[in-house]
Design a protein around this motif. Structure first.
Motif, PDB file in Angstrom:
ATOM      1  N   ILE A 122     -12.238 -28.920 -14.939  1.00 12.80           N
ATOM      2  CA  ILE A 122     -11.426 -27.751 -15.298  1.00 12.80           C
ATOM      3  C   ILE A 122     -11.708 -27.338 -16.740  1.00 12.80           C
ATOM      4  O   ILE A 122     -11.840 -26.143 -17.054  1.00 12.80           O
ATOM      5  CB  ILE A 122      -9.932 -28.049 -15.084  1.00 12.80           C
ATOM      6  N   GLU A 123     -11.788 -28.331 -17.624  1.00  8.26           N
ATOM      7  CA  GLU A 123     -12.090 -28.019 -19.029  1.00  8.26           C
ATOM      8  C   GLU A 123     -13.447 -27.335 -19.163  1.00  8.26           C
ATOM      9  O   GLU A 123     -13.604 -26.377 -19.935  1.00  8.26           O
ATOM     10  CB  GLU A 123     -12.056 -29.310 -19.854  1.00  8.26           C
ATOM     11  N   ALA A 168      -7.234 -23.041 -10.292  1.00 10.13           N
ATOM     12  CA  ALA A 168      -6.940 -23.226  -8.867  1.00 10.13           C
ATOM     13  C   ALA A 168      -8.222 -23.394  -8.056  1.00 10.13           C
ATOM     14  O   ALA A 168      -8.306 -24.261  -7.174  1.00 10.13           O
ATOM     15  CB  ALA A 168      -6.126 -22.046  -8.351  1.00 10.13           C
ATOM     16  N   ASN A 169      -9.239 -22.590  -8.341  1.00 12.25           N
ATOM     17  CA  ASN A 169     -10.481 -22.668  -7.575  1.00 12.25           C
ATOM     18  C   ASN A 169     -11.212 -23.982  -7.818  1.00 12.25           C
ATOM     19  O   ASN A 169     -11.762 -24.585  -6.880  1.00 12.25           O
ATOM     20  CB  ASN A 169     -11.390 -21.491  -7.935  1.00 12.25           C
ATOM     21  N   VAL A 170     -11.236 -24.429  -9.074  1.00 13.98           N
ATOM     22  CA  VAL A 170     -11.885 -25.713  -9.369  1.00 13.98           C
ATOM     23  C   VAL A 170     -11.168 -26.843  -8.640  1.00 13.98           C
ATOM     24  O   VAL A 170     -11.812 -27.722  -8.033  1.00 13.98           O
ATOM     25  CB  VAL A 170     -11.916 -25.973 -10.889  1.00 13.98           C
ATOM     26  N   TYR A 184     -12.780 -29.108  -5.686  1.00 10.99           N
ATOM     27  CA  TYR A 184     -12.843 -30.556  -5.932  1.00 10.99           C
ATOM     28  C   TYR A 184     -12.204 -31.306  -4.767  1.00 10.99           C
ATOM     29  O   TYR A 184     -12.790 -32.276  -4.252  1.00 10.99           O
ATOM     30  CB  TYR A 184     -12.132 -30.874  -7.238  1.00 10.99           C
ATOM     31  N   TYR A 185     -11.037 -30.858  -4.342  1.00 10.06           N
ATOM     32  CA  TYR A 185     -10.365 -31.517  -3.217  1.00 10.06           C
ATOM     33  C   TYR A 185     -11.130 -31.307  -1.917  1.00 10.06           C
ATOM     34  O   TYR A 185     -11.107 -32.171  -1.023  1.00 10.06           O
ATOM     35  CB  TYR A 185      -8.935 -31.002  -3.081  1.00 10.06           C
ATOM     36  N   THR A 186     -11.818 -30.179  -1.788  1.00  9.04           N
ATOM     37  CA  THR A 186     -12.659 -29.964  -0.613  1.00  9.04           C
ATOM     38  C   THR A 186     -13.774 -30.989  -0.558  1.00  9.04           C
ATOM     39  O   THR A 186     -14.092 -31.538   0.512  1.00  9.04           O
ATOM     40  CB  THR A 186     -13.257 -28.544  -0.633  1.00  9.04           C
ATOM     41  N   LEU A 187     -14.374 -31.280  -1.712  1.00  6.19           N
ATOM     42  CA  LEU A 187     -15.419 -32.297  -1.765  1.00  6.19           C
ATOM     43  C   LEU A 187     -14.873 -33.677  -1.391  1.00  6.19           C
ATOM     44  O   LEU A 187     -15.532 -34.435  -0.660  1.00  6.19           O
ATOM     45  CB  LEU A 187     -16.042 -32.341  -3.166  1.00  6.19           C
TER      46      LEU A 187
END
Length: 463
Positions: free
Chosen positions: A71-72, A169-171, A175-178
């Motif tokens: 995110i950063e 939100a998209n990141v 990430y959770y999709t991965l």
């Protein structure tokens, strides 16, 4: 007498133009109550609380260190966010110009002339004047222009915040999709290993003429193994595509993404959405829509101010050696001052048309603001309901997984005892695999609901 008439005209104009000095206030008929529904209450009434999930800093919501690092990176390198920051700088330039419009405009205009008539001695003249012009904003022209520029800057900042919230939100979702795909790939490979061993066992049993195993049963076991193996490349391709999309979002070339595992993710489970009015201050798109309304309001005021006189003071001061037709040396000091009052006469119809257009645009902006607020409330309601329903589904899915696992084990045991067919064993194993894959998807949906609620409440604002 002329002065008295002028004073009376100015006083009348001021009294009739009080509205053009009024700053923007939110219209009273904008609906801000009952914007979102309770996901469990029958009467749809959501109990308001003082805290707001959207007020939490994003680091307290997304605690995975690797996700925080991503995110950063996105907040530093994403090109859309950098463009939004530049939009703020672009909006600040007109604001500076609007503020400087209150200051007199100064200019240095030096001139020099050399002239000769019929070969006579050349005469040299010069002037070194400083000219000044100052528009006196008695009727709100400059004031509304400055206020409009101020809300344009606020609107640009709200847009930048909307982009920032969207990036966070998209990141998180990618990430959770991965993590979900990683777990599904792991389950699929484990199932493939089991089916491979089963197929080898079946082959050995057929060769040993055990349990009436025939070639049809062996081929069924091989087909089941091949079917599961065929799904692995699809999952791996999905992982590659999500990694590439996430890399692009982060403003970097496509590459592998370092990440954790889905089982270790900890997200908030207790939420408070606050009162609906908080959406007005938290949601960047709602703030941007209201700033658009405010901008239209000041444009309407500017259109009204066009009906009133424009007063301008101008003058010059400097030295010159030209005094009419004579040339004197050394030069003498010269000063002039002019005051002008311009009252529109022949543009009355055009001004009326501009005012009507500005009023219509203001009404459009008001409707857009109300609709944006309703859309925000709908998104909050959907996110709340999505989390609630997924929580219920996760509990039911856990029961399904446990039952499917036990059924698979029991069916295999019955097969070893000779009281069940291998087709039943394959069916039970496929059911167990399907239940596990669905359980991972349900877990991801629940995590995605948390992200959606955080985004819907305007989370991820500047800390």
């Amino acid at each position: 007498m002329k002065k008295q008439i002028l004073y009376m005209l100015c006083a009348t104009a001021l009294l009739s133009s009080c509205h053009i000095y009024k700053s923007y206030d939110r219209p009273e008929d904008i609906t801000t109550s009952g914007l979102y529904r309770d996901p469990v209450a029958e009467n749809d009434t959501l109990v308001s609380d003082t805290a707001n999930f959207g007020n939490l800093p994003w680091r307290e919501v997304f605690t995975d260190p690797q996700l925080q690092s991503l995110i950063e990176t996105g907040l530093k390198q994403n090109t859309d966010l950098q463009s939004a920051i530049l939009s703020i700088k672009a909006a600040q330039a007109p604001l500076l110009a609007a503020k400087l419009a209150y200051v007199p405009a100064l200019a240095l205009s030096p001139q020099g002339t050399i002239s000769s008539f019929d070969h006579s001695k050349a005469s040299k003249t010069y002037s070194l004047p400083v000219t000044a012009s100052w528009e006196i904003s008695l009727f709100g022209g400059l004031l509304n222009a400055k206020r409009g520029a101020e809300v344009a800057v606020k609107q640009a900042k709200a847009y930048k915040q909307a982009v920032q919230t969207q990036i966070i939100a998209n990141v998180a979702n990618m990430y959770y999709t991965l993590l979900m795909l990683d777990r599904q790939l792991e389950i699929t490979k484990e199932t493939a290993d089991v089916l491979k061993r089963n197929a080898e066992t079946m082959e050995a049993m057929k060769d040993a003429a055990m349990y009436n195993i025939n070639s049809a049963g062996v081929e069924q076991s091989k087909a089941a193994y091949a079917q599961v193996m065929a799904s692995i490349p699809d999952i791996e391709q999905s992982i590659r595509e999500v990694e590439n999309s996430l890399s692009t979002l982060l403003g970097q070339a496509p590459q592998s993404i370092k990440r954790g595992v889905i089982e270790k993710q900890i997200l908030p489970s207790e939420f408070s959405v606050g009162v609906p009015l908080q959406l007005l201050s938290n949601r960047p798109d709602v703030k941007a829509a209201e700033m658009s309304l405010a901008s239209s309001y000041y444009n309407t005021n500017s259109a009204r101010s066009a009906f009133y006189p424009q007063i301008t003071l101008s003058g010059s001061a400097g030295w010159t050696n030209s005094a009419g037709s004579a040339i004197i040396n050394p030069g003498k000091f010269l000063a002039t001052a002019i005051g002008s009052l311009t009252q529109p006469l022949f543009y009355h119809g055009a001004n009326i048309a501009k005012l009507k257009m500005a009023k219509a645009q203001e009404e459009q902006a008001k409707l857009a603001f109300q609709q944006t607020l309703l859309n925000a409330g709908s998104e909050v309601s959907n996110a709340l309901s999505l989390y609630q329903k997924n929580s219920e589904k996760v509990q039911s899915r856990q029961m399904q997984v446990e039952s499917a696992k036990k059924a698979s084990e029991d069916t295999k045991e019955l097969f070893n005892l000779g009281t069940s067919t291998y087709l039943e064993v394959l069916s039970a194993q496929q059911s167990y695999l399907s239940a596990q894959i669905s359980q991972v998807s349900d877990c991801f949906d629940q995590m995605q609901a948390v992200v959606s609620l955080y985004q819907a409440l305007g989370g991820g604002r500047e800390e």
